[in-house]
Design an enzyme around this catalytic site. Structure first.
Site, mmCIF file in Angstrom:
data_model
loop_
_atom_site.group_PDB
_atom_site.id
_atom_site.type_symbol
_atom_site.label_atom_id
_atom_site.label_comp_id
_atom_site.label_asym_id
_atom_site.label_seq_id
_atom_site.Cartn_x
_atom_site.Cartn_y
_atom_site.Cartn_z
ATOM 1 N N CYS A 2 -12.410 -0.989 -37.798
ATOM 2 C CA CYS A 2 -11.766 0.277 -37.541
ATOM 3 C C CYS A 2 -12.784 1.315 -37.110
ATOM 4 O O CYS A 2 -13.941 1.006 -36.862
ATOM 5 C CB CYS A 2 -11.058 0.765 -38.812
ATOM 6 N N ARG A 47 -7.059 2.207 -36.996
ATOM 7 C CA ARG A 47 -7.082 0.893 -37.628
ATOM 8 C C ARG A 47 -6.853 -0.257 -36.661
ATOM 9 O O ARG A 47 -5.955 -0.215 -35.822
ATOM 10 C CB ARG A 47 -6.015 0.806 -38.731
ATOM 11 N N ILE A 51 -6.789 -7.433 -42.506
ATOM 12 C CA ILE A 51 -6.413 -7.863 -43.853
ATOM 13 C C ILE A 51 -5.305 -6.960 -44.377
ATOM 14 O O ILE A 51 -5.357 -5.731 -44.209
ATOM 15 C CB ILE A 51 -7.639 -7.838 -44.799
ATOM 16 N N VAL A 280 -19.219 -16.816 -21.581
ATOM 17 C CA VAL A 280 -19.265 -16.281 -20.220
ATOM 18 C C VAL A 280 -20.577 -16.701 -19.571
ATOM 19 O O VAL A 280 -21.551 -17.043 -20.249
ATOM 20 C CB VAL A 280 -19.132 -14.742 -20.181
#
Length: 612
Positions: A2, A47, A51, A280
């Site tokens: 977050c 956020r 979880i 990549v």
């Protein structure tokens, strides 16, 4: 994963300002938002749900709502901490790892940080004491910035979140530019924005009654245990690392894994038991690890999802990438990391990655330097220094570089993973040098703490505190969060650090190989050619592109711009560029360092670069 923002003091329209600040970091948390405001504090949160998807929104409170926290990261031992706290009478409202922070603070005060296992930055507001308490994890995986602007104390996960605050004054820190030209990143607690600072790793702060106090709560201590055999160490590495990988997989959403051709990400992927790996590369086979990743993915029976990055994509996205970085970072691998994060974000919310193994287990090729040509060290240092100065006058060549470097003490020649412009070169290049300290002075406090250790360990210790935080983890956080992706690093676990700090140097680095004991542990999980593969880093063809007319002209235009002329002697910039294009010198990294700054500056300080 977050992002959070916050500020103290009473300002007009605090709620609206807080919302604008939260909007600046919506990429860190696109799933939901939350805020807390009272007469003293404003806290904002974005956020990315990992979880407790239904009830995990922040801010999170204690039982009587007198303690509130905003938190970025993951606490991998939160279930054990939760059980202990419940047994002591604490009542939980959610299943999130975040909630253990407020109850741990209630139970133990500020000392609870040492019990956390994970990556984290957080700020907690104790309403009764009118005190802010914040901390950053042991290695600096998650960022935390702060600034005192007028009477307002600002803090957050990204500097750009401060921009909408009415008290924020945006000014360039010229000393940061000078340091950056040598290190390729900002190596001190100062940032490129004047009066904005980074909380160092393993540090906490308290802010109360307008006063800020910072303290260190943990540091790695190298103390070799000579009683164990190589076999013993390999077994311990295997056990400890597999435990860390398992802990880092805690999630209510799917977890994937990055995979390059190196042993670090390969070891992670082989232990992780995920269903997808991500890679990549570039069209030039010298800079393409995709075929290797496909082979290993087939070996461990997982799907490899990959992408070729075109030069047009690389250069075209570069301004946006520097915006997300907050501060200029001249590591070309940061752009490649952006693309692999973007690729992974289309399939998963969480990925495991191999950052930190080199610093902890001794993986960089330069760590072998103290072990090579040891007979030369018999020559007294004053004589070697004289030879080195003579060699330096003859120019930078491979054979002479050895004489130059061995004519200097470790503290003079090694500042970490990159050494771009010397103090003399940057003074000549800058129109107005700001008087930044020499590189050796920045490194000295770290070297001083490990004076009694061998040169390899001292190099590792320095890299753990500067290179790892300033380059490796900066790009890991910012490039993953730019794509709303949580990146987890199981090598950077305090249990692994405690183990690695006891491994004798000869089992970390020898003349033949680096990460020696760790590679032996990795061999148990993967083919020998993988575990013993020479380190490549994240190869990017910058030096090739800068000799192509198209990209030469792009950089030339930047070097001739008014912005370049404001800071640099542009004739010296153009000389570096032309020497590289003609092939007389490989100036690619120096060119990229200056070009990166100019692009970054355009994003934050000029109107033409404002739109990203």
């Amino acid at each position: 994963m977050c992002g959070f923002v916050g500020f103290t003091n009473r300002i007009a329209d605090a709620e609206a300002v807080l919302q604008q600040m939260m909007d600046q970091i919506i990429h860190r948390g696109p799933d939901s938002a939350g805020s807390y405001l009272d007469e003293d504090i404003a806290l904002g949160f974005r956020r990315l749900s990992i979880i407790d998807l239904e009830q995990g929104d922040q801010p999170i409170y204690n039982e009587d709502r007198s303690v509130v926290v905003v938190f970025n990261g993951e606490i991998y031992n939160f279930k054990q901490l939760r059980e202990s706290l419940i047994a002591k009478g604490h009542v939980f409202q959610t299943q999130t790892d975040t909630e253990v922070l407020v109850h741990s603070y209630e139970e133990e005060g500020e000392d609870f940080i040492g019990r956390l296992r994970g990556m984290f930055s957080f700020v907690l507001w104790d309403k009764n004491k009118k005190k802010l308490f914040g901390a950053r994890d042991y290695f600096g995986i998650k960022p935390l910035y702060y600034a005192q602007m007028g009477e307002s104390f600002l803090f957050g996960s990204e500097i750009k979140s401060f921009l909408p605050h009415p008290d924020f004054e945006k000014r360039l820190n010229h000393q940061a530019l000078e340091n950056y030209l040598t290190f390729q990143y900002s190596p001190t607690t100062e940032t490129f924005f004047e009066n904005v600072y980074k909380l160092p790793p393993a540090h906490s702060f308290t802010w109360q009654d307008g006063k800020m106090e910072i303290r260190r709560y943990w540091q790695p201590v190298f103390s070799a245990d000579e009683s164990k055999s190589l076999t013993d160490w390999v077994a311990e590495i295997s056990r400890t690392f597999e435990d860390s990988v398992e802990a880092h997989k805690i999630s209510d959403v799917e977890v994937g894994s990055f995979l390059s051709s190196g042993v670090d990400s390969s070891y992670v992927a082989c232990c992780a038991n995920v269903s997808k790996t991500f890679t990549v590369g570039f069209a030039d086979e010298k800079y393409n690890e995709i075929s290797y990743a496909q082979e290993l993915s087939k070996y461990i029976d997982v799907q490899n999802i990959n992408k070729i990055i075109t030069p047009e994509e690389y250069w075209g996205n570069f301004p946006k990438i520097q915006y997300h970085m907050d501060e200029p970072l001249a590591d070309p691998a940061a752009v490649a990391l952006y693309f692999v994060c973007n690729l992974a974000s289309q399939y998963v919310k969480v990925v495991l990655s191999g950052e930190g193994a080199d610093e902890i287990f001794g993986g960089y090729n330069v760590y072998k330097e103290p072990l090579e040509f040891q007979a030369y060290n018999i020559i007294p240092l004053p004589v070697r220094r004289l030879i080195g100065r003579l060699a330096e006058k003859l120019g930078s060549r491979r054979g002479l570089n050895f004489l130059i470097r061995r004519g200097k003490r470790l503290e003079e020649r090694f500042i970490g993973g990159a050494y771009m412009f010397s103090e003399k070169e940057r003074r000549a290049l800058l129109k107005e040098p700001a008087g930044a300290p020499p590189a050796a002075a920045i490194c000295k406090p770290f070297y001083d703490r490990v004076q009694d250790q061998d040169e390899v360990t001292r190099m590792q210790y320095l890299d753990l505190h500067l290179w790892l935080t300033g380059d490796i983890l900066l790009k890991a956080d910012k490039m993953s969060m730019a794509n709303s992706l949580e990146l987890r690093v199981p090598f950077l676990d305090k249990e692994i650090m405690a183990l690695a700090a006891q491994i004798p140097t000869r089992y970390r680095v020898n003349r033949e190989n680096t990460k020696y004991a760790m590679r032996q542990a990795a061999l148990q999980k993967m083919p020998p050619q993988t575990a013993n593969k020479k380190k490549l880093g994240f190869p990017v063809p910058i030096r090739v592109w800068l000799r192509e007319e198209k990209y030469y002209e792009i950089v030339k235009k930047a070097f001739q711009s008014p912005t370049a002329a404001e800071f640099f002697h542009t004739d010296l910039l153009l000389k570096l560029l032309d020497q590289h294009k003609e092939g007389s010198k490989d100036n690619s990294r120096k060119i990229w360092t200056v070009y990166t700054f100019l692009v970054w500056y355009g994003q934050f300080f000029t109107e033409s670069g404002a739109n990203v």
